[in-house]
Write a protein that holds these residues in place. Structure first.
Motif, short mmCIF file in Angstrom:
data_model
loop_
_atom_site.label_atom_id
_atom_site.label_comp_id
_atom_site.label_asym_id
_atom_site.label_seq_id
_atom_site.Cartn_x
_atom_site.Cartn_y
_atom_site.Cartn_z
N GLU A 215 1.02 -1.00 -0.21
CA GLU A 215 0.16 0.18 0.05
C GLU A 215 0.79 1.32 -0.01
OE1 GLU A 215 -3.66 1.06 2.05
OE2 GLU A 215 -2.97 -0.39 3.32
N LEU A 216 0.72 2.15 -1.12
CA LEU A 216 1.31 3.28 -0.72
C LEU A 216 0.69 4.04 1.06
CD1 LEU A 216 0.61 4.34 -4.88
CD2 LEU A 216 2.89 3.54 -3.31
N THR A 217 1.79 5.21 0.83
CA THR A 217 1.54 6.13 2.26
C THR A 217 0.58 6.68 1.49
OG1 THR A 217 3.53 7.04 1.95
CG2 THR A 217 3.32 6.00 2.71
N GLN A 220 2.47 9.36 -0.33
CA GLN A 220 2.92 9.10 -1.79
C GLN A 220 1.47 9.04 -2.55
OE1 GLN A 220 4.04 5.10 -0.29
NE2 GLN A 220 6.60 5.30 -1.34
N THR A 243 14.63 11.03 3.49
CA THR A 243 15.56 9.52 3.46
C THR A 243 14.46 8.92 4.12
OG1 THR A 243 17.28 9.83 5.16
CG2 THR A 243 18.18 10.65 3.43
N SER A 245 11.92 7.49 2.38
CA SER A 245 10.21 8.19 2.78
C SER A 245 9.60 7.46 1.64
CB SER A 245 10.38 9.71 2.78
OG SER A 245 10.67 10.21 1.34
N GLY A 246 10.32 6.56 0.44
CA GLY A 246 9.42 5.98 -0.66
C GLY A 246 10.00 7.46 -2.32
N THR A 248 12.10 6.75 -4.87
CA THR A 248 12.22 5.42 -5.83
C THR A 248 10.66 5.14 -5.94
OG1 THR A 248 13.81 5.00 -4.70
CG2 THR A 248 13.26 4.07 -6.67
N GLU A 249 10.02 4.43 -4.79
CA GLU A 249 8.57 4.11 -5.92
C GLU A 249 8.03 5.54 -6.89
OE1 GLU A 249 7.57 1.09 -4.61
OE2 GLU A 249 5.96 1.50 -5.83
N ARG A 281 17.51 -1.64 -8.94
CA ARG A 281 15.86 -1.25 -7.76
C ARG A 281 14.20 -1.52 -9.43
NH1 ARG A 281 15.71 1.72 -3.13
NH2 ARG A 281 13.65 1.68 -3.00
N ALA A 402 9.15 5.53 5.19
CA ALA A 402 7.51 4.30 4.73
C ALA A 402 7.72 3.16 5.21
CB ALA A 402 8.33 3.81 3.61
N PRO A 403 6.24 3.43 5.72
CA PRO A 403 5.81 2.08 6.67
C PRO A 403 6.81 1.09 6.92
CG PRO A 403 4.04 2.05 4.89
CD PRO A 403 5.41 2.94 4.73
N LEU A 405 9.88 1.51 8.31
CA LEU A 405 11.28 1.80 8.45
C LEU A 405 11.49 2.57 9.77
CD1 LEU A 405 11.41 1.71 4.87
CD2 LEU A 405 12.91 3.26 5.16
N ASP A 581 21.11 1.56 0.30
CA ASP A 581 19.69 0.93 0.98
C ASP A 581 19.67 -0.49 1.60
OD1 ASP A 581 16.96 0.07 2.15
OD2 ASP A 581 16.07 0.33 0.07
N ARG A 621 16.71 1.16 7.95
CA ARG A 621 15.87 0.78 6.55
C ARG A 621 15.10 0.01 7.15
NH1 ARG A 621 16.18 3.51 1.72
NH2 ARG A 621 17.35 5.72 2.49
P1 ADP Z 1 14.36 7.30 -0.39
O1 ADP Z 1 15.15 7.14 -2.33
O2 ADP Z 1 12.91 8.59 -0.03
O3 ADP Z 1 15.19 6.92 0.63
P2 ADP Z 1 13.39 4.39 -0.74
O4 ADP Z 1 12.41 5.29 -2.06
O5 ADP Z 1 14.44 3.93 -1.07
O6 ADP Z 1 13.09 6.27 -0.16
O7 ADP Z 1 12.70 4.09 0.02
C1 ADP Z 1 12.76 2.83 1.26
C2 ADP Z 1 11.88 1.65 1.15
O8 ADP Z 1 11.31 2.05 1.60
C3 ADP Z 1 12.70 0.88 0.68
O9 ADP Z 1 12.73 -0.27 1.03
C4 ADP Z 1 11.45 0.59 -0.03
O10 ADP Z 1 10.70 -0.47 -1.00
C5 ADP Z 1 10.34 0.99 0.51
N1 ADP Z 1 8.74 1.89 0.78
C6 ADP Z 1 9.09 2.94 -0.45
N2 ADP Z 1 6.93 2.95 0.33
C7 ADP Z 1 6.69 2.15 0.59
C8 ADP Z 1 5.41 1.81 1.02
N3 ADP Z 1 3.84 2.40 0.54
N4 ADP Z 1 5.51 0.65 2.47
C9 ADP Z 1 6.49 0.19 2.36
N5 ADP Z 1 7.69 0.03 1.86
C10 ADP Z 1 8.03 1.36 1.12
#
Ligand code: ADP
Ligand code: ZN
Ligand code: ZN
Length: 760
Positions: A215-217, A220, A243, A245-246, A248-249, A281, A402-403, A405, A581, A621
């Protein structure tokens, strides 16, 4: 090539010669004879150059049917030949090169050369290969020897998808040393042989474990919705996400949307070989997309190949470091650009043209009418200013991790205090950090330690308090850094980190014959210390810096071992502060947070904030507890206290206010002229006269500083002076530079740095 100008020219072209032709910053005019008509923009041609008319490759940058105005009175030379096989540069790149040439004060030729990977420019990487397959109608009744049979068995058991196959691979599979069984089989019609000339084309695949978050936050979702509603046309976005916070997602979801109906996405990351995880990734998350990778660690053939795939429109996603901003994406195909870790210094090229990959990316997005997203946990002051004060970019924020972390507990250790308490010379690791390392390892966690200084000891000095001798480089105004050959051996040498010169360590002080001592600590010394004090098996500790990482494969090997938990303590320079990571990192130690803080550069605080904050973001992380310990002699500096609290916005507001009162970027725009000369008087004289000339053309809105010696007054036996010019806006600065172009002669001994990121 005879009959140089005997045919009439039917049209004219402006061409860019790769090597810098100083007098003609905008390219040279040539006539086009009928046999070559028409020539296209972006085409590679050969032109006669200079008095000897030596054939020289050049790119067509403009075409016209009118003879050029420049050439009145002079006879215009003609293009010799066009190169039929070369790929034509996309129009957008030619336009971009013109912009770079103008904006960054560089002739057009070198601007185009910068855009093209060497292997593409030189046509290298084209290979003719012999490939073998099983003959479809093998000649019957041929006597087959034992070795030949081994070859036939080997090729028969190779999956069809991997055939045809190279002779050397087949030899390995059949376990034979000589090629002759293969040659006999070809002769006897049992194997067929193809000759293939091409840019070897394969897609990279790196299998990584990529779990898709269930699930996205909410944050996000909001960011994705907002940016996705702006996918048509140009728009600029700053994604400020702490850092972990997701971010990349978010990129992944937006890329999916942007290229849903075709087109390409361009993703820029800092020094790809240092951030293999981001690339891996993305690849893992787009298993059915064609992903091209552009970076310097590839072989020449691979670089040519990946570039060609993009130019032919065959890729969906292009990932690369700084120069990937020049990916030859066909016109009309670019749908989105993402610049990850936009604050990273490696986006700026430190030789002409001194362009900034992030800024070129913004320009490119504008030209392609697509959105650009800049992402960072510690945005550059430039991007923050653009988003919060100038409103030319939209700010999006992710405030929580992100959840799954956790946020690390951050502690600041005052090293003054440690120095008083601890034994002399052992203030590298505070007792707090040392205890924390032991505790972390005892609970099976991993440790990342940052020290942004290479070598063993940064200074070699006389032990006598009254003497004051210190070992300096003979060619530069800088101290020599002591390096050991091996961490646990005394033997060593000193090296200058500016010119690379190496020499032996003197046995005693040349001035007073007293003993020589090593002062300060670099990564090598800390490694030695860790090995002596932690009592861990040797292989549990590793050091990661440009001295140990000669090739990108070295880095991958270390990171893989760290990922598998075989390395417990990883020590490194800023390389380890970037985008790593690893869920099991439970402790981050910043051994010296002050490496940048006292530099005479108005970005010193910004750099310190970024380094500390990015480094602390490497732990926590996973759900396991996480701690970051920051050692500093400036525990009250805002950059450090605010970084330890994660108060970026507060830091940025104060920093921008400071920049405003001191009239430095981003509140003004800057260009730095650096004059170099072997002779001190010459250098000073040239710098003064340059400053005078620039002053004479400056309007009221332009401020020209007097010439001054650089912070590093001498590098490689050349004396350095600089003249700094600032303006309120980029437009004013560019208008000024346009005039300056007429009076400033480009030369090797003058570096012109627009929007400089270093003031040393
Ligand atoms: P950033 O680039 O902002 O530092 P990342 O994209 O590396 O953060 O995300 C950190 C971790 O959190 C990654 O392992 C990613 O897969 C995970 N993540 C991202 N979004 C979520 C989400 N909505 N729920 C759970 N895990 C997530
Ligand atoms: Zn030197
Ligand atoms: Zn001495």
């Amino acid at each position: 090539m005879a009959g140089l100008f005997d045919e009439p020219s039917v049209s004219y072209v402006q061409v860019a010669i790769e090597r810098s032709v100083d007098q003609f910053p905008d390219g040279l005019t040539y006539g086009v004879p009928e046999r070559l008509y028409p020539l296209q923009i972006g085409q590679l041609v050969t032109v006669p150059l200079g008095k000897g008319n030596s054939p020289t490759p050049a790119w067509v940058i403009a075409t016209t049917d009118e003879p050029s105005k420049l050439s009145t009175g002079k006879e215009v030379k003609q293009v010799y030949e066009k190169d039929r096989d070369a790929i034509i540069l996309p129009l957008e790149l030619v336009e971009l090169a013109k912009w770079i040439s103008q904006y960054y004060f560089t002739p057009i030729g070198p601007s185009i050369a910068t855009m093209l990977p060497g292997p593409v420019r030189h046509g290298t990487g084209l290979v003719t290969k012999q490939l073998l397959d099983i003959a479809s109608n093998p000649t019957p009744d041929v006597t087959i020897t034992k070795k030949q049979q081994a070859v036939l068995d080997a090729i028969a058991s190779t999956p069809e998808s991997e055939r045809p196959i190279e002779p050397t691979t087949l030899m390995k599979l059949a376990n034979i040393r000589s090629r002759s069984p293969i040659d006999r089989l070809i002769e006897h019609g049992q194997l067929t042989c193809h000759h293939v000339t091409r840019v070897e084309a394969t897609w990279f695949r790196q299998s990584v474990d990529t779990t898709i978050p269930s699930e996205l936050t909410d944050e996000q979702v909001t960011v994705i919705t907002n940016i996705s509603s702006a996918l048509k046309g140009y728009s600029s976005h700053l994604l400020f996400g702490v850092t972990g916070s997701g971010k990349t997602e978010v990129y992944i979801r937006i890329i999916e949307k942007a290229i849903e109906h075709g087109g390409m996405a361009l993703v820029l990351v800092p020094e790809i070989s240092l951030t293999p995880q981001t690339a891996a990734r993305l690849m893992g998350r787009f298993p059915d997309k064609r992903i091209a990778i552009l970076h310097s660690a590839l072989t020449k053939a691979q670089r040519h190949q990946q570039w060609s795939l993009v130019a032919e429109g065959k890729a969906d996603i292009v990932i690369g470091a700084r120069s990937a901003v020049f990916a030859p994406i066909p016109k009309g195909q670019l749908r989105i650009i993402i610049v990850d870790e936009e604050h990273d210094n490696s986006f700026k090229q430190d030789q002409a043209p001194r362009y900034h990959g992030r800024d070129v990316a913004i320009r490119r997005a504008w030209m392609a009418a697509c959105p650009v997203i800049l992402g960072s946990a510690t945005p550059s002051m430039e991007s923050w200013w653009n988003a919060t004060k100038r409103n030319i970019s939209t700010l999006h924020t992710l405030t929580t991790r992100a959840p799954g972390l956790v946020s690390p507990i951050i502690e600041v250790v005052d090293m003054h205090h440690e120095r008083q308490q601890g034994e002399i010379g052992n203030s590298v690791l505070s007792s707090k950090l040392e205890r924390a390392i032991h505790q972390t390892i005892a609970t099976d966690g991993q440790v990342l330690l940052l020290l942004n200084r290479r070598g063993f000891a940064p200074w070699i000095a006389c032990a006598s308090r009254t003497c004051g001798w210190m070992l300096k480089c003979e060619h530069c105004d800088s101290s020599m850094v002591y390096h050991r050959r091996k961490p646990l051996e005394e033997a060593g040498f000193v090296r200058c980190h500016h010119c690379g010169v190496e020499q032996r360590v003197p046995k005693q002080c040349p001035d007073c014959s007293k003993k020589i001592i090593q002062l300060g600590a670099g990564t090598q010394r800390v490694e030695t210390l860790l090995r002596e004090t932690l009592h861990l098996p040797n292989e549990h500790i590793a050091r990661l810096d440009s001295d140990t990482m000669r090739k990108s494969s070295d880095l991958h090997a270390v990171l893989d071992k760290f990922g598998r938990g075989e390395i417990k303590v990883l020590l490194g320079t800023q390389m380890i502060a970037k985008g790593l990571d690893f869920p099991n990192v439970q402790l981050v130690g910043v051994i010296d947070a002050d490496t940048a803080i006292d530099l005479p550069d108005f970005r010193a605080a910004e750099r310190t904030y970024q380094l500390v904050s990015q480094c602390c973001g490497r732990c926590g992380r996973s759900e396991k507890k996480a701690k970051a310990i920051i050692q500093t002699f400036s525990p009250d500096a805002a950059a450090i206290t605010l970084a330890s609290k994660g108060a970026y916005e507060q830091f940025a507001a104060a920093e921008l206010a400071l920049r405003k009162t001191s009239h430095v970027p981003p509140t003004t725009r800057m260009v730095r002229f650096i004059i170099r000369d072997h002779n001190f008087e010459q250098a000073a004289g040239r710098a003064d006269s340059l400053a005078d000339r620039l002053k004479s053309i400056a309007t009221d809105s332009i401020n020209v500083s007097p010439a001054a010696t650089c912070v590093l007054p001498r590098i490689s036996d050349r004396f350095r002076f600089d003249v700094i010019v600032t303006a309120q806006t980029s437009k004013e600065l560019q208008l000024f530079l346009k005039v300056a172009r007429k009076t400033v002669k480009q030369s090797r001994d003058l570096a012109i740095d627009i929007d400089p990121i270093s003031m040393l």
